[in-house]
Motif scaffolding. Structure first.
Motif, short mmCIF file in Angstrom:
data_model
loop_
_atom_site.label_atom_id
_atom_site.label_comp_id
_atom_site.label_asym_id
_atom_site.label_seq_id
_atom_site.Cartn_x
_atom_site.Cartn_y
_atom_site.Cartn_z
N ALA A 1 6.33 -3.35 1.29
CA ALA A 1 4.91 -3.42 1.67
C ALA A 1 4.41 -2.04 2.11
CB ALA A 1 4.72 -4.43 2.80
N GLU A 2 5.21 -1.31 2.87
CA GLU A 2 4.79 0.02 3.34
C GLU A 2 4.68 1.01 2.18
OE1 GLU A 2 7.63 1.03 6.33
OE2 GLU A 2 6.72 -0.27 7.86
N ILE A 3 5.60 0.91 1.23
CA ILE A 3 5.55 1.80 0.07
C ILE A 3 4.34 1.49 -0.80
CG2 ILE A 3 6.72 2.39 -2.10
CD1 ILE A 3 9.38 2.08 -0.59
N ILE A 4 4.03 0.21 -0.96
CA ILE A 4 2.84 -0.18 -1.72
C ILE A 4 1.59 0.42 -1.08
CG2 ILE A 4 1.35 -2.15 -2.30
CD1 ILE A 4 3.91 -3.81 -2.68
N SER A 5 1.51 0.35 0.24
CA SER A 5 0.37 0.91 0.96
C SER A 5 0.28 2.42 0.75
CB SER A 5 0.49 0.60 2.45
OG SER A 5 -0.48 1.29 3.19
N GLU A 6 1.41 3.10 0.91
CA GLU A 6 1.42 4.56 0.77
C GLU A 6 1.06 4.99 -0.64
OE1 GLU A 6 1.89 8.50 1.86
OE2 GLU A 6 1.92 6.74 3.17
N GLN A 7 1.67 4.34 -1.63
CA GLN A 7 1.46 4.75 -3.01
C GLN A 7 0.07 4.41 -3.52
OE1 GLN A 7 4.86 4.18 -5.53
NE2 GLN A 7 3.62 4.16 -7.40
N SER A 8 -0.52 3.33 -2.98
CA SER A 8 -1.87 2.93 -3.42
C SER A 8 -2.96 3.62 -2.63
CB SER A 8 -2.01 1.41 -3.31
OG SER A 8 -1.92 1.00 -1.97
N GLY A 9 -2.59 4.39 -1.61
CA GLY A 9 -3.58 5.12 -0.81
C GLY A 9 -4.44 4.21 0.04
N ARG A 10 -3.85 3.15 0.57
CA ARG A 10 -4.62 2.19 1.36
C ARG A 10 -4.16 2.20 2.81
NH1 ARG A 10 -6.93 -1.95 -2.19
NH2 ARG A 10 -6.35 -1.46 -4.35
N LYS A 11 -5.08 1.97 3.70
CA LYS A 11 -4.76 1.81 5.12
C LYS A 11 -3.84 0.60 5.29
CE LYS A 11 -5.62 2.46 9.65
NZ LYS A 11 -5.33 3.68 10.42
N PHE A 12 -2.91 0.69 6.23
CA PHE A 12 -1.91 -0.34 6.42
C PHE A 12 -2.04 -0.96 7.81
CE2 PHE A 12 2.52 -1.76 7.32
CZ PHE A 12 2.74 -2.54 6.19
N PHE A 13 -2.34 -2.25 7.84
CA PHE A 13 -2.37 -3.01 9.09
C PHE A 13 -1.19 -3.98 9.09
CE2 PHE A 13 -6.82 -1.88 8.37
CZ PHE A 13 -7.20 -1.39 9.62
N LYS A 14 -0.50 -4.07 10.21
CA LYS A 14 0.68 -4.92 10.28
C LYS A 14 0.60 -5.87 11.46
CE LYS A 14 5.75 -4.72 10.65
NZ LYS A 14 6.94 -3.83 10.73
N LEU A 15 0.89 -7.14 11.19
CA LEU A 15 0.96 -8.16 12.23
C LEU A 15 2.28 -8.92 12.09
CD1 LEU A 15 -2.62 -9.77 12.18
CD2 LEU A 15 -1.71 -8.23 13.92
N SER A 16 2.81 -9.37 13.21
CA SER A 16 3.96 -10.25 13.19
C SER A 16 3.50 -11.66 13.52
CB SER A 16 5.01 -9.80 14.21
OG SER A 16 6.02 -10.78 14.33
N ALA A 17 3.87 -12.61 12.67
CA ALA A 17 3.44 -13.99 12.90
C ALA A 17 4.07 -14.57 14.16
CB ALA A 17 3.82 -14.86 11.69
N VAL A 18 5.14 -13.95 14.64
CA VAL A 18 5.79 -14.44 15.86
C VAL A 18 4.93 -14.19 17.08
CG1 VAL A 18 7.82 -14.18 17.35
CG2 VAL A 18 8.09 -14.11 14.87
N SER A 19 4.24 -13.04 17.11
CA SER A 19 3.52 -12.65 18.33
C SER A 19 2.01 -12.57 18.16
CB SER A 19 4.03 -11.28 18.80
OG SER A 19 3.91 -10.31 17.77
N SER A 20 1.49 -12.88 16.98
CA SER A 20 0.05 -12.75 16.73
C SER A 20 -0.62 -14.11 16.60
CB SER A 20 -0.20 -11.94 15.45
OG SER A 20 0.43 -10.68 15.52
N GLY A 21 -1.87 -14.16 17.03
CA GLY A 21 -2.66 -15.39 16.93
C GLY A 21 -3.89 -15.18 16.08
N VAL A 22 -4.77 -16.18 16.04
CA VAL A 22 -5.99 -16.11 15.22
C VAL A 22 -6.87 -14.93 15.65
CG1 VAL A 22 -8.13 -17.31 14.64
CG2 VAL A 22 -5.98 -18.58 14.69
N LYS A 23 -6.96 -14.69 16.96
CA LYS A 23 -7.79 -13.58 17.45
C LYS A 23 -7.27 -12.24 16.93
CE LYS A 23 -9.67 -11.45 21.63
NZ LYS A 23 -9.36 -10.07 21.18
N ASP A 24 -5.96 -12.07 16.92
CA ASP A 24 -5.39 -10.83 16.39
C ASP A 24 -5.73 -10.65 14.92
OD1 ASP A 24 -3.79 -10.06 18.80
OD2 ASP A 24 -2.80 -11.95 18.37
#
Length: 424
Positions: free
Chosen positions: A58-81
């Protein structure tokens, strides 16, 4: 070199060429490589065992496509996040012209409302969703989100790939720590890793750090196991034991041993295994291994699957135990499983054979004029609600896919089929 950064993180691949074991995705003809080469990135789900490179990819796809990368973990994130990240992504989209990537690790842990909160952003193109999961997306990702994403399967690393990774880890450690360790055999590291690349690198780092101030430089399998056995857990639900113990659980029930089934069930429960995962595997076994020898088993397994989700722990253990014992002591038959696999193999071999005219639907006058459904005999118009007619294409009308098993229920089915169809 920062010693606070784990060796596995320092070795994380920076390009598609450095990723091991996923040639079908990252190789010269790999689907993800082609997607990036064509700059045609869609939302996707990466499904595979732990330590196979989902986050890295996922990180390589972001880097190679020139896109900003946002990351969330489903363990610690909720709808608000999720909503906060989507708002940031919408602003980013205005400046860059490219939809940012929203990577959600362990997306299977998001409940329905959390997954639904992603739908609008994916539909509008505000984000490109990349979800990572160790569980079957068909069960754990809501259908609306799944239909908007492409699922890519990552494979467990094989022996040669793990051996290569162990060599890389050894060389990097020796270089950074100014040591000169050698290894007699990599078997212990590979066996311990269970196909998990990250676990293998962590074990290499753990063992070499242990022996760093000891004169021994030639590391044997016994040296490796002496260190690793002290750190092994009762049950690693994200590693090798996850697959080994669920395999032992299934085989105990298939082998009609309730004691083995309950023991391996206890190992999973004590290790914190997902109760829905356990119940789902029993549901599959009820159809695959008990089957028509005791059709009630499927009903009980399905009720267990529904109930554990409502009841939760710790009481769910009682339902799981009852169902595991019931499946273990039930008579066994894989006739339904074999029948559909044989039929699928035959379909693949023979292609799309035409439906016989007498079995076709005739909703229009033209179809009736073409004799659609003309010779069909309505079973309820005949004695015993049965009439001898062909239900397979003409080319294979004498093929047989279902062979009743040798058990009391299917012996009755066999007798009934023989009475109706004779040798056919």
């Amino acid at each position: 070199m920062n010693h606070n950064i784990p060796l596995a993180e320092r070795l994380r691949p920076k390009s598609l060429d450095e990723i091991l074991g996923q040639e079908h995705l990252t190789g010269e003809k790999g689907t993800i490589r082609k997607m990036l080469d064509n700059d045609a990135l869609n939302s996707l789900i990466l499904w595979g065992p732990p330590g196979t490179g989902k986050t890295t990819l996922a990180e390589i796809i972001s880097e190679q496509s020139g896109r900003k990368f946002f990351k969330l973990s489903a363990v610690s994130s909720g709808v608000k996040d999720v909503r906060d990240v989507i708002e940031d992504a919408k602003k980013q989209n205005l400046f860059s012209g490219k939809s940012p990537i929203l990577f959600i690790d362990e997306i299977h842990r998001f409940n329905k409302s959390q997954q639904d909160s992603l739908l609008h952003a994916v539909e509008k193109g505000w984000v490109v969703l990349i979800g990572a999961t160790t569980e079957n997306p068909s069960f754990e990702v809501v259908s609306a989100l799944l239909s908007r994403s492409q699922v890519y399967i990552l494979k467990t690393l094989n022996f040669e790939e793990l051996e290569k990774l162990a060599n890389i880890a050894f060389e990097r450690f020796n270089k950074e720590e100014n040591t000169n360790f050698t290894l007699q055999d990599k078997q212990a590291f590979i066996q311990y890793s269970g196909g998990d690349g990250r676990k293998l690198i962590n074990s290499v780092e753990l063992v070499l750090n242990y022996y760093k101030n000891i004169k021994t430089k030639n590391i044997s399998n016994n040296d490796v196991m002496a260190v690793l056995q002290e750190t092994m857990h009762l049950y690693d639900k994200n590693g090798e034991q996850h697959y080994d113990i669920i395999s032992a659980f299934i085989k105990s029930m298939r082998g009609s041993d309730p004691n083995g089934a309950v023991y391996w069930l206890a190992r999973m429960i004590a290790g914190g295994e997902d109760i829905k995962f356990i119940a789902r595997r029993m549901l599959i076994l009820a159809a695959e291994d008990v089957g028509l020898a005791n059709p009630q088993a499927l009903v009980i397994a399905n009720n267990c699957f529904q109930a554990v989700a409502v009841i939760g722990n710790p009481e769910a253990r009682i339902l799981l135990s009852e169902t595991a014992i019931y499946l273990a002591v039930s008579p066994k038959s894989n006739s339904a499983y074999m029948a559909i696999d044989d039929a699928l193999a035959y379909v693949k071999k023979t292609g799309n054979l035409p439906v016989p005219l007498h079995l076709r639907n005739a909703p229009t006058q033209l179809m009736k004029n073409l004799d659609y459904g003309k010779e069909y005999k309505y079973a309820h118009d005949y004695e015993g609600n049965f009439v001898n007619q062909d239900f397979l294409p003409e080319e294979i009308k004498d093929e047989k896919f279902y062979e009743p098993g040798n058990n009391s229920t299917e012996n009755k089915i066999r007798d009934e089929l023989n009475k109706k169809w004779g040798k056919k």
